[in-house]
Write a protein that holds these residues in place. Sequence first.
Motif, PDB file in Angstrom:
ATOM      1  N   SER A  96     -32.132  10.366   9.686  1.00 13.32           N
ATOM      2  CA  SER A  96     -30.751   9.924   9.506  1.00 13.32           C
ATOM      3  C   SER A  96     -30.711   8.591   8.760  1.00 13.32           C
ATOM      4  CB  SER A  96     -30.092   9.764  10.880  1.00 13.32           C
ATOM      5  OG  SER A  96     -28.797   9.254  10.741  1.00 13.32           O
ATOM      6  N   ARG A  97     -29.664   8.384   8.012  1.00 15.21           N
ATOM      7  CA  ARG A  97     -29.448   7.086   7.365  1.00 15.21           C
ATOM      8  C   ARG A  97     -28.838   6.100   8.356  1.00 15.21           C
ATOM      9  NH1 ARG A  97     -30.690   7.707   2.199  1.00 15.21           N
ATOM     10  NH2 ARG A  97     -30.231   9.647   1.117  1.00 15.21           N
ATOM     11  N   ASP A  98     -28.414   6.603   9.512  1.00 10.94           N
ATOM     12  CA  ASP A  98     -27.773   5.800  10.552  1.00 10.94           C
ATOM     13  C   ASP A  98     -28.777   5.552  11.679  1.00 10.94           C
ATOM     14  OD1 ASP A  98     -26.146   4.661  12.469  1.00 10.94           O
ATOM     15  OD2 ASP A  98     -24.912   6.440  12.777  1.00 10.94           O
ATOM     16  N   SER A  99     -29.208   4.311  11.855  1.00  9.11           N
ATOM     17  CA  SER A  99     -30.221   4.039  12.876  1.00  9.11           C
ATOM     18  C   SER A  99     -29.697   4.284  14.289  1.00  9.11           C
ATOM     19  CB  SER A  99     -30.785   2.621  12.727  1.00  9.11           C
ATOM     20  OG  SER A  99     -29.785   1.656  12.912  1.00  9.11           O
ATOM     21  N   ALA A 100     -28.368   4.275  14.478  1.00  8.25           N
ATOM     22  CA  ALA A 100     -27.813   4.617  15.791  1.00  8.25           C
ATOM     23  C   ALA A 100     -28.115   6.081  16.117  1.00  8.25           C
ATOM     24  CB  ALA A 100     -26.304   4.359  15.824  1.00  8.25           C
ATOM     25  N   GLU A 101     -28.046   6.940  15.122  1.00  6.23           N
ATOM     26  CA  GLU A 101     -28.365   8.362  15.308  1.00  6.23           C
ATOM     27  C   GLU A 101     -29.857   8.527  15.605  1.00  6.23           C
ATOM     28  OE1 GLU A 101     -27.922  12.471  15.612  1.00  6.23           O
ATOM     29  OE2 GLU A 101     -26.331  10.974  15.460  1.00  6.23           O
ATOM     30  N   THR A 102     -30.689   7.781  14.885  1.00  4.10           N
ATOM     31  CA  THR A 102     -32.134   7.820  15.130  1.00  4.10           C
ATOM     32  C   THR A 102     -32.432   7.387  16.557  1.00  4.10           C
ATOM     33  OG1 THR A 102     -32.600   7.353  12.803  1.00  4.10           O
ATOM     34  CG2 THR A 102     -34.377   6.904  14.369  1.00  4.10           C
ATOM     35  N   ALA A 103     -31.815   6.301  16.985  1.00  4.94           N
ATOM     36  CA  ALA A 103     -32.028   5.802  18.349  1.00  4.94           C
ATOM     37  C   ALA A 103     -31.578   6.825  19.384  1.00  4.94           C
ATOM     38  CB  ALA A 103     -31.292   4.477  18.548  1.00  4.94           C
ATOM     39  N   LYS A 104     -30.455   7.482  19.133  1.00  3.82           N
ATOM     40  CA  LYS A 104     -29.948   8.502  20.065  1.00  3.82           C
ATOM     41  C   LYS A 104     -30.967   9.628  20.225  1.00  3.82           C
ATOM     42  CE  LYS A 104     -26.322  11.870  20.785  1.00  3.82           C
ATOM     43  NZ  LYS A 104     -25.563  12.853  20.080  1.00  3.82           N
ATOM     44  N   VAL A 105     -31.496  10.101  19.114  1.00  8.81           N
ATOM     45  CA  VAL A 105     -32.479  11.181  19.169  1.00  8.81           C
ATOM     46  C   VAL A 105     -33.704  10.744  19.972  1.00  8.81           C
ATOM     47  CG1 VAL A 105     -34.091  12.572  17.797  1.00  8.81           C
ATOM     48  CG2 VAL A 105     -31.716  12.329  17.066  1.00  8.81           C
ATOM     49  N   CYS A 106     -34.226   9.568  19.676  1.00  9.39           N
ATOM     50  CA  CYS A 106     -35.450   9.098  20.336  1.00  9.39           C
ATOM     51  C   CYS A 106     -35.223   8.788  21.810  1.00  9.39           C
ATOM     52  CB  CYS A 106     -35.970   7.834  19.654  1.00  9.39           C
ATOM     53  SG  CYS A 106     -36.399   8.051  17.940  1.00  9.39           S
TER      54      CYS A 106
END
Length: 186
Positions: A96-106
């Motif tokens: 994702s270009r959105d690190s909030a989305e990356t954090a959510k996944v992780c």
Amino acid sequence: MLMRWCAVPALLLAITGLVQAADCPELLQGSLPKLRAKESIDLCKQYADKPLVVVNTASFCGFAPQFEGLEAVNQRFKPQGLEMLGVPSNDFKQESRDSAETAKVCYANYGVTFNMTEPQKVRGDDATHLFQVLAAQSNAPKWNFYKYVVDRQGKVVASFSSLTKPDDPEFIAAIEKAIASKPLAN
């Protein structure tokens, strides 16, 4: 005369920094921004003299379920000193270009507790320093969820493809070898 004495603490700090850099393996020199945090991870302070697994990740990769296995490995070997570092990357067009989305996944979807960085380049000339050294010691990641096992001296013990699951006996054996390795100081 006073000006000369003021320069002494600055000189001592500079020399101390050079000594610390000299004591730190090339692989761990530098820092990376922590995912969704205002702080950075000083690689040397965090990981020097510790066995380490480094994984390049991607939120939308078919291998993302490996986060669960990586977290299980992290929990299993953390009492023995193992550290794990996840480095999201969009080099393979699956982050994702959105690190909030990356954090959510992780963190939310997979319950990751080990350190994760903001997305970084992991291949080529513009790869982050960590991945340039990993590539020089073994090879560059060929896809997401490429795993590197690093010993206490900052040397790659083994690297594993995306197809290697976190519970693979060879991966576990490499981690155990890294845990058994002697620190730089010895």
